[in-house]
Design a protein around this motif. Structure first.
Motif, PDB file in Angstrom:
ATOM      1  N   GLN A   1       0.704  -1.230   0.140  1.00 31.43           N
ATOM      2  CA  GLN A   1       0.004  -0.097  -0.121  1.00 31.43           C
ATOM      3  C   GLN A   1       1.004   1.321  -0.055  1.00 31.43           C
ATOM      4  O   GLN A   1       1.430   1.454   0.792  1.00 31.43           O
ATOM      5  CB  GLN A   1      -0.982   0.100   1.229  1.00 31.43           C
ATOM      6  N   ASN A   2       0.759   1.950  -1.134  1.00 37.81           N
ATOM      7  CA  ASN A   2       1.208   3.536  -1.062  1.00 37.81           C
ATOM      8  C   ASN A   2       2.853   3.380  -0.927  1.00 37.81           C
ATOM      9  O   ASN A   2       3.234   4.336  -0.151  1.00 37.81           O
ATOM     10  CB  ASN A   2       0.455   4.216  -0.277  1.00 37.81           C
ATOM     11  N   VAL A   3       3.595   2.673  -1.026  1.00 34.49           N
ATOM     12  CA  VAL A   3       5.137   2.405  -0.828  1.00 34.49           C
ATOM     13  C   VAL A   3       5.846   3.495  -1.703  1.00 34.49           C
ATOM     14  O   VAL A   3       5.617   3.537  -3.026  1.00 34.49           O
ATOM     15  CB  VAL A   3       5.533   1.134  -1.091  1.00 34.49           C
ATOM     16  N   THR A   4       6.351   4.262  -0.912  1.00 35.19           N
ATOM     17  CA  THR A   4       7.276   5.511  -1.589  1.00 35.19           C
ATOM     18  C   THR A   4       8.694   5.346  -1.315  1.00 35.19           C
ATOM     19  O   THR A   4       8.919   5.204   0.067  1.00 35.19           O
ATOM     20  CB  THR A   4       6.641   6.740  -1.329  1.00 35.19           C
ATOM     21  N   LYS A   5       9.512   5.746  -1.899  1.00 38.18           N
ATOM     22  CA  LYS A   5      11.033   5.551  -1.531  1.00 38.18           C
ATOM     23  C   LYS A   5      11.701   6.502  -2.421  1.00 38.18           C
ATOM     24  O   LYS A   5      11.750   6.704  -3.585  1.00 38.18           O
ATOM     25  CB  LYS A   5      11.531   4.239  -1.756  1.00 38.18           C
ATOM     26  N   SER A   6      12.656   7.375  -1.775  1.00 41.46           N
ATOM     27  CA  SER A   6      13.443   8.327  -2.589  1.00 41.46           C
ATOM     28  C   SER A   6      14.852   8.243  -1.904  1.00 41.46           C
ATOM     29  O   SER A   6      15.034   7.834  -0.824  1.00 41.46           O
ATOM     30  CB  SER A   6      13.082   9.742  -2.213  1.00 41.46           C
TER      31      SER A   6
ATOM     32  N   TYR B   1      15.943  11.872  -5.703  1.00 38.73           N
ATOM     33  CA  TYR B   1      15.428  11.022  -6.664  1.00 38.73           C
ATOM     34  C   TYR B   1      14.253  10.177  -6.265  1.00 38.73           C
ATOM     35  O   TYR B   1      14.644   9.475  -5.203  1.00 38.73           O
ATOM     36  CB  TYR B   1      16.729   9.984  -7.377  1.00 38.73           C
ATOM     37  N   ASP B   2      13.210  10.083  -6.721  1.00 34.79           N
ATOM     38  CA  ASP B   2      12.131   9.470  -6.368  1.00 34.79           C
ATOM     39  C   ASP B   2      12.195   8.278  -7.104  1.00 34.79           C
ATOM     40  O   ASP B   2      11.750   7.928  -8.181  1.00 34.79           O
ATOM     41  CB  ASP B   2      10.728  10.118  -6.709  1.00 34.79           C
ATOM     42  N   ALA B   3      12.372   7.070  -6.291  1.00 39.34           N
ATOM     43  CA  ALA B   3      12.444   5.608  -7.047  1.00 39.34           C
ATOM     44  C   ALA B   3      11.256   5.036  -6.960  1.00 39.34           C
ATOM     45  O   ALA B   3      10.878   4.345  -7.904  1.00 39.34           O
ATOM     46  CB  ALA B   3      13.648   4.574  -6.109  1.00 39.34           C
ATOM     47  N   LEU B   4      10.115   5.370  -6.031  1.00 41.12           N
ATOM     48  CA  LEU B   4       8.955   4.860  -6.075  1.00 41.12           C
ATOM     49  C   LEU B   4       8.136   5.918  -5.633  1.00 41.12           C
ATOM     50  O   LEU B   4       8.247   6.495  -4.651  1.00 41.12           O
ATOM     51  CB  LEU B   4       8.880   3.368  -4.971  1.00 41.12           C
ATOM     52  N   LYS B   5       6.747   5.757  -6.481  1.00 45.08           N
ATOM     53  CA  LYS B   5       5.929   6.791  -6.138  1.00 45.08           C
ATOM     54  C   LYS B   5       4.713   6.229  -5.836  1.00 45.08           C
ATOM     55  O   LYS B   5       3.814   6.126  -6.689  1.00 45.08           O
ATOM     56  CB  LYS B   5       5.952   7.690  -7.345  1.00 45.08           C
ATOM     57  N   GLY B   6       4.324   5.935  -4.649  1.00 45.70           N
ATOM     58  CA  GLY B   6       3.150   5.359  -4.038  1.00 45.70           C
ATOM     59  C   GLY B   6       2.665   4.065  -4.747  1.00 45.70           C
ATOM     60  O   GLY B   6       1.779   4.075  -5.320  1.00 45.70           O
ATOM     61  N   ILE B   7       3.475   3.188  -4.619  1.00 42.62           N
ATOM     62  CA  ILE B   7       3.063   1.789  -5.260  1.00 42.62           C
ATOM     63  C   ILE B   7       1.905   1.067  -4.493  1.00 42.62           C
ATOM     64  O   ILE B   7       1.987   0.860  -3.394  1.00 42.62           O
ATOM     65  CB  ILE B   7       4.433   0.971  -5.469  1.00 42.62           C
TER      66      ILE B   7
END
Lengths: 348, 277
Positions: A7-12, A16-22
């Motif tokens: 749910q909503n996995v986000t990582k920078s 640099y935004d690697a994951l945007k709300g997966i």
């Protein structure tokens, strides 16, 4: 054996935004492939599920239990690494037994399990060897066996076949599919190889720039891509995109062919796969600038106006270089996209 | 077609011969003094002072046994061993974690830290001798084996850090990650995976620290009065001894270090990035 909910996995990483709300749901025993070019975030997502990386925000649930705050060791998952990560100081037996030893299982259970798994991946004759004495394919099997031995709730695989040579990859791919199907383990498999994805997956999640662009069955993604990125990424040679303009509402002209399209648009891109066309008396105009006989079919390429247009025709077609032909599309396979690349449903 | 091939072959052969000659000269350069040291250590006083020199030792143990029986030699030998052992433990105990941190973690000032490690060797020990002695006397660790071992640790630590840094860098991160995924804590992963793989190199760098301490003479001459190590003790006493005693003392110093180096040569080569096969 468990389902996964992301749910909503986000990582920078820095700016640099690697994951945007997966967001992603994987069913129990499902084989899900994360597909994308390098740098799209697919490996990062896998490492977040494994606990080797922490998400900035978002949650990961396995079998209804939230696991994203747990340490990697407490998640009861297994992972197969791209470069195998077989422990060089341990024998094949001890490598496969590693997870079981960490769980402090009694010796007789460990050796029974190791032998059972080793038989599954055809390593029973090599249990006393060290990884230095194994080939790439054998190391791959050790890594797989080590993961299977712990009977994980979820199996995570990070491009496990990419370091093998082409022939071995094909062989291991088929083997992997049957072994994992037999073990009934929920699997998330990362790859950049669309053929691998198509052949292995129950569902494919296509990733691009930190976002899941489309998640569906391989055939659905192949037939009905949501945008031109997915359409171009899946399938080799890629889908053709032909600029089409409306001559009246709902009737479009593309490469000299008039055909019915969606209502209410002036300019669209017509998408057609190279194999969904055949030579006919009328159709898209095409000049055979390049003719490549590939065996099962012959690939014809038109490179006029810097727009590449390809067709994979039956190998019985007799063509000469430079010849102008008409390519008749299978109308059921024609897809429409806005100039920005989004899919448009044709209501008719 | 064949002519240039032959020329290349000849040029290659010439280069190889040049290399061999160079290697031979270098080997003789290093080994000859040690050879004479050993020959003379095992010769009688008369033979040492005679001319021409003998090329085979007489296997006369007189000088060596006299030296070993000399008051203080055995004590200082034991001192040397103790100090070197403590140095070994300290420099690996402190150096390996630092090397591991450098290999595995990104942190602010990492580059500066690596430079600073090397900079500790930029100050010659004689420069530090006076402040160090004053400090040691104040702290009450002057003339103690642990105190001396601390100084030796300071000398050996930069090497220990840099060697273990490259050792741990050579252990792929994925191996550790695999260990974590399969149920290890970070400590367990280090103990069960990283340590066994790095162990030969760690042992080699430990013995390297041992040798550094064993050979160190300045600090142990300045800081120690009662408990001198063998090097310092011999330096002090052999200065006024006859020739054959000097040879025997020299052999006593060189042989343990040389033996250690010989035993770990395989791992030293691996450590410096040359394959050990």
């Amino acid at each position: 054996m468990a389902n996964i909910a992301i749910q909503n996995v986000t990582k920078s990483f820095g700016s640099y935004d690697a994951l945007k709300g997966i967001g992603l749901a994987v069913a129990d025993q499902e084989f899900l492939v994360l597909l994308g070019a390098s740098g799209c975030g697919k490996s990062t997502l896998l490492r977040i599920i494994a606990g080797l990386e922490t998400a900035d925000i978002g949650e990961v649930h396995v079998g209804g239990e939230r696991i994203d705050q747990l340490q990697a060791k407490d998640r009861r998952l297994a992972m197969v690494f791209q470069n195998y990560a077989v422990f060089p100081h341990l024998t094949v037996f001890e490598n496969i037994a590693f997870g079981l030893r960490m769980q402090k299982r009694p010796q007789e259970i460990v050796s029974a399990k190791v032998n059972q798994v080793a038989r599954m991946v055809h390593l029973e004759a090599l249990l006393d060897r060290y990884s230095g004495q194994l080939s790439g394919g054998q190391r791959q099997r050790v890594a797989l066996a080590r993961a299977l031995a712990v009977e994980p709730r979820v199996m995570l695989m990070d491009e496990p076949l990419s370091n093998l040579d082409a022939l071995l990859r094909l062989e291991m791919r088929a083997e992997l599919k049957s072994i994992l199907a037999a073990s009934k383990t929920t699997t998330i498999y990362v790859t950049h190889d669309q053929v691998e994805a198509m052949s292995l997956a129950d569902r494919i999640a296509v990733m691009h720039q930190g976002v899941i662009v489309q998640c569906d069955t391989p055939l659905e993604i192949y037939r009905n891509p949501v945008n031109t990125f997915v359409a171009g990424f899946i399938g080799n040679p890629p889908m053709n995109f032909i600029p089409a303009h409306a001559v009246q509402d709902g009737i479009f002209e593309a490469r000299g062919l008039r055909l019915q399209g969606p209502l209410g648009h002036r300019e669209l891109l017509l998408g057609i796969r190279p194999e969904d066309m055949q030579v006919g008396d009328a159709g898209f105009t095409c000049q055979a600038d390049l003719i490549e006989p590939l065996g099962p079919n012959v690939l014809v390429t038109d490179v006029q106006d810097s727009a590449v247009f390809r067709a994979a025709l039956s190998s019985t077609a007799t063509l000469s270089k430079g010849q102008s032909i008409f390519l008749q599309p299978d109308l059921e396979r024609v897809r429409w996209f806005t100039p920005e690349g989004q899919s448009v449903k044709s209501e008719s | 077609m064949s002519t240039p091939l032959i020329t290349i072959d000849v040029a290659q052969r010439r280069l190889r011969r040049l290399l061999l000659v160079g290697a031979a000269i270098a080997t003789v350069w290093v080994l000859l003094p040690i050879y004479f040291l050993v020959v003379n250590a095992w010769s009688s006083q008369e033979a040492v002072n005679a001319f021409p020199k003998a090329f085979v030792p007489e296997m006369n143990h007189e000088s060596l046994s006299f030296l070993l029986g000399f008051d203080g030699v055995l004590t200082s030998l034991v001192n040397s061993l103790i100090v070197a052992a403590i140095t070994m433990v300290f420099s690996i105990g402190l150096g390996a974690p630092a090397g591991y941190a450098l290999a595995r973690y990104e942190f602010r000032g990492k580059g500066t830290f690596r430079l600073l490690i090397l900079l500790t060797r930029a100050f010659p020990l004689p420069l530090l001798a006076l402040p160090l002695t004053v400090l040691y006397i104040r702290l009450g660790v002057d003339d103690t084996l642990v105190g001396l071992a601390l100084v030796h640790t300071m000398l050996a630590l930069p090497f220990a850090v840099l060697i273990t840094f490259s050792l741990f860098s050579g252990v792929p991160t994925e191996l550790e990650e695999a260990a974590w995924v399969f149920g290890c804590t970070k400590v367990q992963a280090f103990r069960r995976v990283v340590l066994p793989i790095a162990l030969p190199g760690l042992a080699a760098s430990a013995i390297f620290a041992f040798v550094i301490s064993w050979n160190e003479v300045f600090a142990s001459s300045v800081l120690m009065i009662q408990n001198r190590t063998l090097t310092a003790f011999l330096l002090q006493n052999l200065d006024v001894s006859p020739m054959h005693m000097k040879f025997a003392g020299g052999a006593l110093l060189v042989l343990p270090a040389a033996t250690f180096m010989f035993l770990i040569r395989k791992h030293l080569f691996a450590m410096w990035g040359i394959s050990n096969r």
